[in-house]
Every structure is written in structure tokens, then in C-alpha cells.
Design a protein around this motif. Structure first.
Motif, mmCIF file in Angstrom:
data_model
loop_
_atom_site.group_PDB
_atom_site.id
_atom_site.type_symbol
_atom_site.label_atom_id
_atom_site.label_comp_id
_atom_site.label_asym_id
_atom_site.label_seq_id
_atom_site.Cartn_x
_atom_site.Cartn_y
_atom_site.Cartn_z
ATOM 1 N N ASP A 172 -15.774 -8.992 16.095
ATOM 2 C CA ASP A 172 -14.995 -9.341 15.588
ATOM 3 C C ASP A 172 -14.199 -8.793 14.561
ATOM 4 O OD1 ASP A 172 -11.951 -9.462 15.224
ATOM 5 O OD2 ASP A 172 -11.520 -11.444 15.702
ATOM 6 N N ASN B 247 -12.635 3.781 8.726
ATOM 7 C CA ASN B 247 -12.056 4.848 9.565
ATOM 8 C C ASN B 247 -13.388 5.332 10.519
ATOM 9 O OD1 ASN B 247 -9.814 3.408 10.923
ATOM 10 N ND2 ASN B 247 -8.375 5.210 9.833
ATOM 11 N N ASP C 225 -15.285 -0.089 16.861
ATOM 12 C CA ASP C 225 -14.376 -0.417 17.183
ATOM 13 C C ASP C 225 -14.770 -1.637 18.275
ATOM 14 O OD1 ASP C 225 -15.783 0.764 19.635
ATOM 15 O OD2 ASP C 225 -15.450 2.983 18.807
ATOM 16 N N PHE C 226 -13.117 -1.522 18.927
ATOM 17 C CA PHE C 226 -13.132 -2.566 19.683
ATOM 18 C C PHE C 226 -12.922 -2.061 21.266
ATOM 19 C CE2 PHE C 226 -11.189 -4.535 15.823
ATOM 20 C CZ PHE C 226 -11.845 -5.859 15.231
ATOM 21 N N ASN C 227 -14.002 -1.129 21.605
ATOM 22 C CA ASN C 227 -13.611 -0.425 22.549
ATOM 23 C C ASN C 227 -14.719 -0.808 23.816
ATOM 24 O OD1 ASN C 227 -10.727 0.633 22.708
ATOM 25 N ND2 ASN C 227 -12.185 2.679 20.864
ATOM 26 N N HIS C 228 -16.461 -1.069 22.195
ATOM 27 C CA HIS C 228 -17.469 -0.848 23.359
ATOM 28 C C HIS C 228 -17.478 -2.796 23.170
ATOM 29 C CE1 HIS C 228 -17.054 3.368 22.012
ATOM 30 N NE2 HIS C 228 -17.740 3.220 22.958
ATOM 31 N N ASP C 229 -18.894 -3.480 23.635
ATOM 32 C CA ASP C 229 -19.015 -4.692 23.466
ATOM 33 C C ASP C 229 -20.386 -3.959 22.861
ATOM 34 O OD1 ASP C 229 -17.928 -5.801 25.685
ATOM 35 O OD2 ASP C 229 -19.192 -5.026 27.379
ATOM 36 N N SER D 287 -24.751 -7.110 25.136
ATOM 37 C CA SER D 287 -23.679 -6.787 25.705
ATOM 38 C C SER D 287 -23.284 -8.017 25.787
ATOM 39 C CB SER D 287 -23.195 -5.512 26.263
ATOM 40 O OG SER D 287 -23.650 -6.106 27.533
#
Length: 162
Positions: A39, A45, A50-54, A93
Motif C-alpha cells: 500500500d 506514475n 501499482d495496485f493491480n498486481h500482488d 504473492s
């Protein structure tokens, strides 16, 4: 060779990688970086997370962008690992910065880690080393702000609250 930073004047916020890694950065160029359970907040950028992957496995160039950014790691595990290491991505993950083993002395959440950083709720940064010279450089830079993890646990985690 395990430290915790709780209160410091040297870093703007927990866990600012630029400041945390500053005393040892030049010694860490030959590693890949594994990041999981993240987090974070960033205005950049182009930091390869990002927040799309573990989880993320970054090479030194990709990690350097993160290192140089003004990114705050609120939660997460950041680990320097050997470049050619084959990692078990399923287990990575599923790792959590909230794992009690993160607080244990000499216990690495990613066993292959050379250096492991655990960001815990923007309040604590745990840094573990397998190399005593790096550990000493880190402690010398942070002085009293780097508290021995075992002593911290003895003083704050195992004593009953009154």
C-alpha cells in the motif's frame, strides 16, 4: 543485524526508501527487488508499481526510479534478492507485512533476501540484513534512531501493558 525505525528526524515519512536506503544504496546495485503486500502513495506514475498486481520483481533500473521518487510505502515487504534467483511467486504473492515473523529477529519473510524492509502502517520500518557490514553502515547512519529489533521486542512487544 535487524533494526526498527520508529521515530526519526532523518526521514520525511515512513517508509521513504530514498532515506531508508541512503547509507547502503551504493552497495545494493547487484540485486533485483521483490515488493509485495504494498500500500503506497506516490505522485510519480513511472515507478513500476501499482495496485493491480500482488507483487513486483524489479530490476535495479526499475527499482532506482522508485528509490528516487517521493513514494511513501505505507505497508509492504521490500526485498533485495540475487538477480538470477528463481522465486516462488505463489508464496510471495501471499506474504503479508502483518505476519508476526516480520517482527522476529533474523527471520526473513523472503528467505533469499539479502536485505529485507517491512513497512508497517506508516509508523514502523523494519530493516533486516544478512551482511554485517551493511547493517553496521545502516546503524552508523541512523545512530540511536535505529533500534535493535530484538531489544525493541523485549521492551515493547513482550512486556505486559500496565
Amino acid at each position: 543485524m535487524n533494526w526498527i525505525i520508529r521515530n526519526t528526524k532523518r526521514i520525511k515519512f515512513h517508509t521513504n526508501l530514498t532515506e531508508v536506503l541512503k547509507p547502503i544504496w551504493k552497495d545494493l546495485f547487484e540485486y533485483n527487488w521483490v515488493l509485495t503486500d504494498l500500500d503506497f502513495m506516490s505522485d510519480d506514475n513511472d515507478i513500476h508499481i501499482d495496485f493491480n498486481h500482488d507483487y513486483f520483481i524489479l530490476n535495479k533500473e526499475q527499482f532506482e526510479k522508485l528509490y528516487q521518487s517521493e513514494t511513501q510505502i505505507i505497508w509492504g515487504i521490500i526485498s533485495a534478492t540475487p538477480k538470477n534467483l528463481q522465486l516462488n511467486t505463489n508464496s510471495i504473492s501471499n506474504l503479508s507485512a502483518e505476519d508476526l515473523n516480520a517482527w522476529k529477529n533474523n527471520q526473513f519473510l523472503i528467505p533469499e533476501s539479502y536485505v529485507e524492509i517491512v513497512a508497517f502502517d506508516s509508523a514502523y520500518t523494519i530493516v533486516k540484513f544478512k551482511d554485517e557490514k551493511l547493517s553496521n553502515k545502516f546503524k552508523e547512519y541512523f545512530e540511536d534512531e535505529a533500534i535493535d529489533l530484538q531489544k525493541f521486542n523485549e521492551d515493547y512487544m513482550t512486556k505486559p501493558k500496565t
